[in-house]
Design a protein around this motif. Structure first.
Motif, PDB file in Angstrom:
ATOM      1  N   LEU A  87       0.833  -1.210   0.000  1.00 57.52           N
ATOM      2  CA  LEU A  87       0.000   0.000   0.000  1.00 57.52           C
ATOM      3  C   LEU A  87       0.860   1.248   0.000  1.00 57.52           C
ATOM      4  O   LEU A  87       0.582   2.207  -0.726  1.00 57.52           O
ATOM      5  N   TRP A  88       1.929   1.252   0.776  1.00 60.60           N
ATOM      6  CA  TRP A  88       2.831   2.406   0.814  1.00 60.60           C
ATOM      7  C   TRP A  88       3.492   2.614  -0.552  1.00 60.60           C
ATOM      8  O   TRP A  88       3.570   3.747  -1.033  1.00 60.60           O
ATOM      9  N   ILE A  89       3.955   1.555  -1.181  1.00 59.88           N
ATOM     10  CA  ILE A  89       4.586   1.665  -2.503  1.00 59.88           C
ATOM     11  C   ILE A  89       3.580   2.156  -3.532  1.00 59.88           C
ATOM     12  O   ILE A  89       3.889   3.030  -4.351  1.00 59.88           O
ATOM     13  N   ALA A  90       2.354   1.628  -3.496  1.00 57.37           N
ATOM     14  CA  ALA A  90       1.310   2.072  -4.432  1.00 57.37           C
ATOM     15  C   ALA A  90       0.988   3.554  -4.214  1.00 57.37           C
ATOM     16  O   ALA A  90       0.813   4.308  -5.177  1.00 57.37           O
ATOM     17  N   SER A  91       0.947   3.986  -2.958  1.00 57.98           N
ATOM     18  CA  SER A  91       0.690   5.400  -2.664  1.00 57.98           C
ATOM     19  C   SER A  91       1.829   6.279  -3.154  1.00 57.98           C
ATOM     20  O   SER A  91       1.603   7.384  -3.666  1.00 57.98           O
ATOM     21  N   LEU A  92       3.049   5.798  -3.002  1.00 57.48           N
ATOM     22  CA  LEU A  92       4.211   6.548  -3.483  1.00 57.48           C
ATOM     23  C   LEU A  92       4.163   6.705  -5.001  1.00 57.48           C
ATOM     24  O   LEU A  92       4.378   7.802  -5.531  1.00 57.48           O
ATOM     25  N   ILE A  93       3.859   5.620  -5.693  1.00 56.94           N
ATOM     26  CA  ILE A  93       3.745   5.675  -7.161  1.00 56.94           C
ATOM     27  C   ILE A  93       2.620   6.624  -7.563  1.00 56.94           C
ATOM     28  O   ILE A  93       2.793   7.452  -8.466  1.00 56.94           O
ATOM     29  N   PHE A  94       1.480   6.527  -6.887  1.00 59.55           N
ATOM     30  CA  PHE A  94       0.364   7.425  -7.187  1.00 59.55           C
ATOM     31  C   PHE A  94       0.769   8.879  -6.958  1.00 59.55           C
ATOM     32  O   PHE A  94       0.426   9.771  -7.751  1.00 59.55           O
ATOM     33  N   GLY A  95       1.492   9.156  -5.887  1.00 64.06           N
ATOM     34  CA  GLY A  95       1.939  10.521  -5.599  1.00 64.06           C
ATOM     35  C   GLY A  95       2.850  11.075  -6.677  1.00 64.06           C
ATOM     36  O   GLY A  95       2.731  12.238  -7.071  1.00 64.06           O
ATOM     37  N   VAL A  96       3.760  10.255  -7.171  1.00 61.85           N
ATOM     38  CA  VAL A  96       4.662  10.699  -8.243  1.00 61.85           C
ATOM     39  C   VAL A  96       3.867  10.974  -9.515  1.00 61.85           C
ATOM     40  O   VAL A  96       4.047  12.018 -10.162  1.00 61.85           O
ATOM     41  N   VAL A  97       2.969  10.064  -9.872  1.00 65.44           N
ATOM     42  CA  VAL A  97       2.138  10.261 -11.070  1.00 65.44           C
ATOM     43  C   VAL A  97       1.260  11.495 -10.901  1.00 65.44           C
ATOM     44  O   VAL A  97       1.126  12.306 -11.819  1.00 65.44           O
ATOM     45  N   TYR A  98       0.683  11.678  -9.729  1.00 66.27           N
ATOM     46  CA  TYR A  98      -0.154  12.847  -9.456  1.00 66.27           C
ATOM     47  C   TYR A  98       0.647  14.135  -9.629  1.00 66.27           C
ATOM     48  O   TYR A  98       0.173  15.098 -10.241  1.00 66.27           O
ATOM     49  N   GLY A  99       1.858  14.164  -9.095  1.00 67.22           N
ATOM     50  CA  GLY A  99       2.702  15.352  -9.227  1.00 67.22           C
ATOM     51  C   GLY A  99       3.045  15.661 -10.672  1.00 67.22           C
ATOM     52  O   GLY A  99       3.019  16.822 -11.101  1.00 67.22           O
ATOM     53  N   ILE A 100       3.367  14.636 -11.436  1.00 67.66           N
ATOM     54  CA  ILE A 100       3.702  14.840 -12.855  1.00 67.66           C
ATOM     55  C   ILE A 100       2.489  15.329 -13.626  1.00 67.66           C
ATOM     56  O   ILE A 100       2.582  16.283 -14.411  1.00 67.66           O
ATOM     57  N   VAL A 101       1.337  14.703 -13.401  1.00 67.70           N
ATOM     58  CA  VAL A 101       0.117  15.083 -14.128  1.00 67.70           C
ATOM     59  C   VAL A 101      -0.289  16.515 -13.784  1.00 67.70           C
ATOM     60  O   VAL A 101      -0.631  17.302 -14.673  1.00 67.70           O
ATOM     61  N   THR A 102      -0.240  16.890 -12.507  1.00 66.89           N
ATOM     62  CA  THR A 102      -0.630  18.257 -12.150  1.00 66.89           C
ATOM     63  C   THR A 102       0.367  19.279 -12.687  1.00 66.89           C
ATOM     64  O   THR A 102      -0.025  20.391 -13.064  1.00 66.89           O
ATOM     65  N   ALA A 103       1.644  18.924 -12.765  1.00 73.96           N
ATOM     66  CA  ALA A 103       2.624  19.837 -13.350  1.00 73.96           C
ATOM     67  C   ALA A 103       2.366  20.034 -14.838  1.00 73.96           C
ATOM     68  O   ALA A 103       2.435  21.158 -15.348  1.00 73.96           O
TER      69      ALA A 103
END
Length: 167
Positions: free
Chosen positions: A85-101
């Protein structure tokens, strides 16, 4: 069936040497040997380790550092689920940051007029708000894992439960 006195392997009666280690078998009485039994987890493993299992969803590394995942199959299961769950959240956070940028670059920096900038910020705000609501998914999964740990269940989490990292 006889057992080899050297390695404990089962050997068919009348076989002159052990097929596993090659030790002579002729004339030697079969030792009273049984292979070591796998240690079964205690019947109250879940009850005794609920706290550490819950902690695996909040701070996944604590059961790893404490070594509780090595002594309790219940903690091991929930530590694995918490780590995934932590790894999935980390991946989601990175993707979220890239998409919002990228969305910020598209909707805000490409505006050529002040009214265009206002519209771009509005669209950017709506899209990022919708994307931000996806953070509810990891939170719900963590709550589901905590509830499973508290109730003594080893039920895999939806979406990520099939992955095993801690073996």
């Amino acid at each position: 069936m006889a057992f080899c006195q050297k390695c404990g392997a089962q050997v068919a009666d009348g076989t002159p040497t052990c097929p596993t280690c090659g030790a002579p078998m002729a004339g030697a009485p079969a030792p009273n040997y049984a292979p070591p039994a796998q240690a079964a987890p205690p019947a109250n493993d879940a009850e005794a380790n609920k706290g550490m299992a819950v902690l695996a969803y909040i701070l996944f590394f604590v059961p790893l550092i404490a070594g509780a995942h090595k002594t309790s199959p219940f903690v091991k299961f929930h530590t694995n689920q918490g780590t995934v769950l932590w790894i999935a959240s980390l991946i989601f956070g990175v993707v979220y940051g890239i998409v919002t940028a990228i969305l910020g670059a598209i909707f805000i920096s490409t505006a050529t007029t002040l009214s265009g900038l206002g519209a771009g910020i509005g669209i950017y705000g709506v899209i990022t708000t919708i994307l931000s609501l996806l953070w509810i998914v990891p939170a719900v999964l963590a709550i589901m894992g905590i509830v499973n740990a508290v109730t003594g269940k080893t039920k895999p989490l939806p979406l990520i439960g099939k992955f095993t990292i801690i073996k």
